[in-house]
Write a protein that holds these residues in place. Sequence first.
Motif, PDB file in Angstrom:
ATOM      1  N   LEU A 113       1.073  -1.272   0.122  1.00  0.00           N
ATOM      2  CA  LEU A 113      -0.103  -0.424  -0.026  1.00  0.00           C
ATOM      3  C   LEU A 113       1.064   1.319  -0.213  1.00  0.00           C
ATOM      4  O   LEU A 113       0.903   2.491  -0.451  1.00  0.00           O
ATOM      5  CB  LEU A 113      -1.008   0.008   1.143  1.00  0.00           C
ATOM      6  N   ALA A 114       1.932   1.188   0.994  1.00  0.00           N
ATOM      7  CA  ALA A 114       2.720   2.138   0.683  1.00  0.00           C
ATOM      8  C   ALA A 114       3.571   2.221  -0.104  1.00  0.00           C
ATOM      9  O   ALA A 114       3.510   3.920  -0.947  1.00  0.00           O
ATOM     10  CB  ALA A 114       3.851   2.088   1.606  1.00  0.00           C
ATOM     11  N   SER A 115       3.936   1.270  -1.296  1.00  0.00           N
ATOM     12  CA  SER A 115       4.176   2.015  -2.458  1.00  0.00           C
ATOM     13  C   SER A 115       3.658   3.006  -3.462  1.00  0.00           C
ATOM     14  O   SER A 115       4.192   3.350  -4.491  1.00  0.00           O
ATOM     15  CB  SER A 115       5.351   0.303  -3.032  1.00  0.00           C
ATOM     16  N   GLN A 116       2.683   1.636  -3.517  1.00  0.00           N
ATOM     17  CA  GLN A 116       1.510   2.122  -4.234  1.00  0.00           C
ATOM     18  C   GLN A 116       1.210   3.755  -4.064  1.00  0.00           C
ATOM     19  O   GLN A 116       0.829   4.602  -4.951  1.00  0.00           O
ATOM     20  CB  GLN A 116      -0.516   1.583  -3.862  1.00  0.00           C
ATOM     21  N   LYS A 117       0.972   4.734  -2.559  1.00  0.00           N
ATOM     22  CA  LYS A 117       0.636   5.775  -2.565  1.00  0.00           C
ATOM     23  C   LYS A 117       2.257   6.553  -3.224  1.00  0.00           C
ATOM     24  O   LYS A 117       2.209   7.612  -3.018  1.00  0.00           O
ATOM     25  CB  LYS A 117       0.534   5.885  -0.938  1.00  0.00           C
ATOM     26  N   ARG A 118       3.259   5.903  -2.418  1.00  0.00           N
ATOM     27  CA  ARG A 118       4.714   7.088  -3.059  1.00  0.00           C
ATOM     28  C   ARG A 118       4.369   6.735  -4.389  1.00  0.00           C
ATOM     29  O   ARG A 118       4.998   7.974  -5.448  1.00  0.00           O
ATOM     30  CB  ARG A 118       5.965   5.769  -2.702  1.00  0.00           C
ATOM     31  N   ARG A 119       3.522   5.967  -6.068  1.00  0.00           N
ATOM     32  CA  ARG A 119       4.242   6.234  -7.387  1.00  0.00           C
ATOM     33  C   ARG A 119       2.909   7.279  -7.335  1.00  0.00           C
ATOM     34  O   ARG A 119       3.299   8.088  -8.138  1.00  0.00           O
ATOM     35  CB  ARG A 119       3.411   4.733  -7.494  1.00  0.00           C
ATOM     36  N   LEU A 120       1.307   7.250  -6.685  1.00  0.00           N
ATOM     37  CA  LEU A 120       0.772   8.194  -6.917  1.00  0.00           C
ATOM     38  C   LEU A 120       0.962   9.607  -6.234  1.00  0.00           C
ATOM     39  O   LEU A 120       0.802  10.127  -7.548  1.00  0.00           O
ATOM     40  CB  LEU A 120      -0.609   7.288  -6.687  1.00  0.00           C
ATOM     41  N   GLU A 121       2.369   9.513  -5.525  1.00  0.00           N
ATOM     42  CA  GLU A 121       1.866  10.959  -5.128  1.00  0.00           C
ATOM     43  C   GLU A 121       3.297  11.646  -6.445  1.00  0.00           C
ATOM     44  O   GLU A 121       3.545  12.787  -6.728  1.00  0.00           O
ATOM     45  CB  GLU A 121       2.771  10.625  -3.277  1.00  0.00           C
ATOM     46  N   GLY A 122       4.265  10.793  -6.846  1.00  0.00           N
ATOM     47  CA  GLY A 122       4.988  10.903  -7.439  1.00  0.00           C
ATOM     48  C   GLY A 122       4.306  11.405  -8.769  1.00  0.00           C
ATOM     49  O   GLY A 122       4.947  12.638  -9.663  1.00  0.00           O
ATOM     50  N   LYS A 123       3.216  10.712  -9.411  1.00  0.00           N
ATOM     51  CA  LYS A 123       2.987  11.210 -10.482  1.00  0.00           C
ATOM     52  C   LYS A 123       1.859  12.405 -10.687  1.00  0.00           C
ATOM     53  O   LYS A 123       2.070  13.076 -10.954  1.00  0.00           O
ATOM     54  CB  LYS A 123       1.367  10.057 -10.453  1.00  0.00           C
ATOM     55  N   GLN A 124       1.738  12.695  -8.936  1.00  0.00           N
ATOM     56  CA  GLN A 124       0.696  13.249  -8.413  1.00  0.00           C
ATOM     57  C   GLN A 124       1.409  15.396  -9.222  1.00  0.00           C
ATOM     58  O   GLN A 124       1.467  16.399  -9.011  1.00  0.00           O
ATOM     59  CB  GLN A 124       0.385  13.844  -7.250  1.00  0.00           C
ATOM     60  N   ARG A 125       2.676  15.073  -8.643  1.00  0.00           N
ATOM     61  CA  ARG A 125       3.804  16.235  -8.431  1.00  0.00           C
ATOM     62  C   ARG A 125       4.983  16.181  -9.756  1.00  0.00           C
ATOM     63  O   ARG A 125       4.543  17.266 -10.530  1.00  0.00           O
ATOM     64  CB  ARG A 125       5.679  15.916  -7.306  1.00  0.00           C
ATOM     65  N   ARG A 126       4.517  15.206 -10.491  1.00  0.00           N
ATOM     66  CA  ARG A 126       4.935  15.416 -12.089  1.00  0.00           C
ATOM     67  C   ARG A 126       4.012  16.007 -12.711  1.00  0.00           C
ATOM     68  O   ARG A 126       4.048  17.253 -13.084  1.00  0.00           O
ATOM     69  CB  ARG A 126       5.426  14.049 -12.417  1.00  0.00           C
ATOM     70  N   GLY A 127       2.722  16.240 -12.326  1.00  0.00           N
ATOM     71  CA  GLY A 127       1.698  16.713 -12.961  1.00  0.00           C
ATOM     72  C   GLY A 127       1.373  18.027 -12.713  1.00  0.00           C
ATOM     73  O   GLY A 127       1.681  18.602 -13.512  1.00  0.00           O
ATOM     74  N   GLU A 128       1.134  18.432 -11.873  1.00  0.00           N
ATOM     75  CA  GLU A 128       1.522  19.944 -11.283  1.00  0.00           C
ATOM     76  C   GLU A 128       2.671  20.903 -11.945  1.00  0.00           C
ATOM     77  O   GLU A 128       2.356  21.565 -12.993  1.00  0.00           O
ATOM     78  CB  GLU A 128       1.155  20.156  -9.590  1.00  0.00           C
ATOM     79  N   THR A 129       4.151  19.783 -12.374  1.00  0.00           N
ATOM     80  CA  THR A 129       5.488  20.814 -12.305  1.00  0.00           C
ATOM     81  C   THR A 129       5.201  20.398 -13.857  1.00  0.00           C
ATOM     82  O   THR A 129       5.547  22.007 -14.837  1.00  0.00           O
ATOM     83  CB  THR A 129       6.471  19.769 -12.225  1.00  0.00           C
ATOM     84  N   LYS A 130       4.150  19.550 -15.335  1.00  0.00           N
ATOM     85  CA  LYS A 130       3.888  20.321 -15.834  1.00  0.00           C
ATOM     86  C   LYS A 130       2.983  21.278 -16.305  1.00  0.00           C
ATOM     87  O   LYS A 130       2.947  21.768 -17.088  1.00  0.00           O
ATOM     88  CB  LYS A 130       3.364  18.926 -16.652  1.00  0.00           C
TER      89      LYS A 130
END
Length: 141
Positions: A113-130
Motif C-alpha cells: 500500500l505504501a509503494s502504491q501511495k508513493r507512486r501516485l504521489e510522484g505522478k501527482q507532483r510530476r503532473g503539477e510540474t507540467k
Amino acid sequence: MIRVNAEIELDEREIQEDFVRASGPGGQNVNKVSSAVQLRFDVAHSPSLPQPVRDRLLVLAGRRVTQDGVLIIEAERYRSQRRNRDDALERLLALIREACEVETPRRPTRPTLASQKRRLEGKQRRGETKKLRTLKPGSES
C-alpha cells in the motif's frame, strides 16, 4: 564413469570425440595437427540422465543440439588436443549440472500500500510540474 554430481554419472562410451583441425593461432602447427575437438553426447537417448534433466538440457543447449537430440560441443580454445578435450568435457559437465538445478517458480506478489501511495504521489507532483509549464492566457513569454 564420469561423475557429474551426487546422483548422476555418465558412461565414457556415451561420449564420442572427433578431432578436427582448428583455426586461429598456432602457426604451421594448425595446418598439421588436428587439435580441435568435437564432442558429441546423445542427450535424447542417454540412460544416465533422468527425464526432467534431459528435457532441461535440451532447452539449455539450444542450437548446439541436432534434430536427433545429439549435443555437439566444439572446443578449439587451446593449441593442444589434450587441453581441448578437457575443455569440451568440462563444458558438457557444466551444462548438465546447470540442467540439474530445478528453477523455483516465481510467486507473483502485490505491491504494498505504501509503494502504491508513493507512486501516485510522484505522478501527482510530476503532473503539477507540467501544469506550471503551460502558458497562461493573456501573459507574454
